[in-house]
Structure formats: structure tokens, C-alpha cells
Design a protein around this motif. Structure first.
Motif, short mmCIF file in Angstrom:
data_model
loop_
_atom_site.label_atom_id
_atom_site.label_comp_id
_atom_site.label_asym_id
_atom_site.label_seq_id
_atom_site.Cartn_x
_atom_site.Cartn_y
_atom_site.Cartn_z
N ILE A 152 -47.24 37.83 -19.06
CA ILE A 152 -47.04 38.92 -18.20
C ILE A 152 -48.24 39.96 -18.48
CG2 ILE A 152 -45.76 40.96 -17.80
CD1 ILE A 152 -43.22 39.33 -18.25
N GLY A 153 -48.70 40.25 -19.58
CA GLY A 153 -49.77 40.73 -20.02
C GLY A 153 -51.12 40.44 -19.32
N LEU A 154 -51.48 39.18 -19.24
CA LEU A 154 -52.60 38.59 -18.65
C LEU A 154 -52.45 38.87 -17.36
CD1 LEU A 154 -55.36 37.35 -18.82
CD2 LEU A 154 -53.98 35.09 -18.83
N ALA A 155 -51.18 38.61 -16.58
CA ALA A 155 -51.12 38.99 -15.09
C ALA A 155 -51.38 40.43 -14.70
CB ALA A 155 -49.79 38.66 -14.90
N ILE A 156 -50.89 41.44 -15.72
CA ILE A 156 -51.19 42.77 -15.29
C ILE A 156 -52.72 43.09 -15.42
CG2 ILE A 156 -50.82 45.02 -16.52
CD1 ILE A 156 -47.88 44.06 -17.48
N VAL A 157 -53.36 42.54 -16.43
CA VAL A 157 -54.89 42.78 -16.65
C VAL A 157 -55.48 42.25 -15.18
CG1 VAL A 157 -56.97 41.84 -17.85
CG2 VAL A 157 -54.81 42.67 -19.10
N ARG A 158 -54.99 40.87 -14.81
CA ARG A 158 -55.55 40.29 -13.57
C ARG A 158 -55.31 41.30 -12.47
NH1 ARG A 158 -53.21 35.53 -13.78
NH2 ARG A 158 -55.10 34.54 -14.75
N ALA A 159 -54.05 41.90 -12.29
CA ALA A 159 -53.93 42.98 -11.27
C ALA A 159 -54.86 43.98 -11.07
CB ALA A 159 -52.38 43.01 -11.03
#
Length: 140
Positions: free
Chosen positions: A15-22
Motif C-alpha cells: 500500500i505504501g508503494l502504491a501511495i507513493v506511485r499515486a
């Protein structure tokens, strides 16, 4: 000091990586991916770079007070604070884990409560007035 900055703890995967991506796609400022393990954090930032996204990496182990204070000092010095802080770092034991429940409870509380409290104690005073809700940080 340079512009706007968003920091995501525990963001080398999931989830953290997905947040950074967004954030890399929408936030008008620098985005920082953080992880306790330097190698995994740098690999995650490189993975985003291969997608054409720019995420900066800063080491942050939320279970290490020296790491927390060093990271907070870095963002205060470089940016004068933090515009967006997303505290994502945490742990969860797998259902099949055979670690005794008392140990799981202690480790979980140490990371998900006490370490989170330490991160927020050092980072909340750095949150810049206004934040993302009142200023045009997100691309339309």
C-alpha cells in the motif's frame, strides 16, 4: 529550502508503494519513499523510475528513535517541514506464524503503537500550515 514535500513511511512495497506511485503522478512537489532497509527502499525508488516516476528515497526505521530524529531533521533542514505525511509503516503477523501470541502482541504494539507515536511526535511539529487541503498541491 526547496518547495513542497510529501513523505510516506513504510513505502517500499504494498500500500505504501502504491501511495507513493499515486503521489508521484499527482503531487506538485517532491515525494519521498521511506523504508528501514536501504537496499529495498532504493530498489523501490528505482522501480518507480523505470515507470517514469520520480520518487526520492530516505531511510527511516520507525523502531529506531535515532532514525526518526535524523529523518525529521533532514526534512526540517531541506524543506522547512513537511507538507504531507502519510504514516503507513507497520507490521502484521501472518495467520500461520508460530510466534507465541504474547510475543506477537508485544512486537505489534511496539511497532504499530509506540513507534507510530514516536514518528508523529517528531513529525507533526514539522507539518506546514495550510497543507494539501488549502493549497493547490495536487494536479487537476
Amino acid at each position: 529550502m526547496s518547495g513542497k514535500v510529501a513523505v510516506v513511511t513504510g513505502s517500499n512495497k504494498g500500500i505504501g508503494l502504491a501511495i507513493v506511485r499515486a503521489l508521484c503522478k499527482q503531487f506538485q512537489g517532491d515525494v519521498y519513499l521511506t523504508a528501514r532497509d536501504v537496499g529495498r527502499g532504493q530498489a523501490a525508488a528505482e522501480s518507480l523510475a523505470s515507470e517514469g516516476l520520480k520518487a526520492n528515497f530516505h531511510q527511516l526505521d520507525i523502531n529506531n528513535l535515532n532514525s526518526i530524529t535524523a529523518a525529521a531533521a533532514f526534512f526540517k533542514e531541506k524543506y522547512g517541514g513537511v507538507d504531507i505525511l502519510i504514516h503507513n509503516a507497520g507490521i502484521a503477523f501472518k495467520v500461520a506464524d508460530t510466534t507465541p501470541f504474547a510475543v506477537q502482541a508485544e512486537v505489534t504494539l511496539e511497532t504499530n503503537f509506540f513507534a507510530a507515536r514516536d514518528v508523529l511526535t517528531h513529525f507533526l511539529p514539522l507539518i506546514k500550515r495550510g497543507g494539501a487541503n488549502t493549497e493547490p498541491h495536487l494536479k487537476k
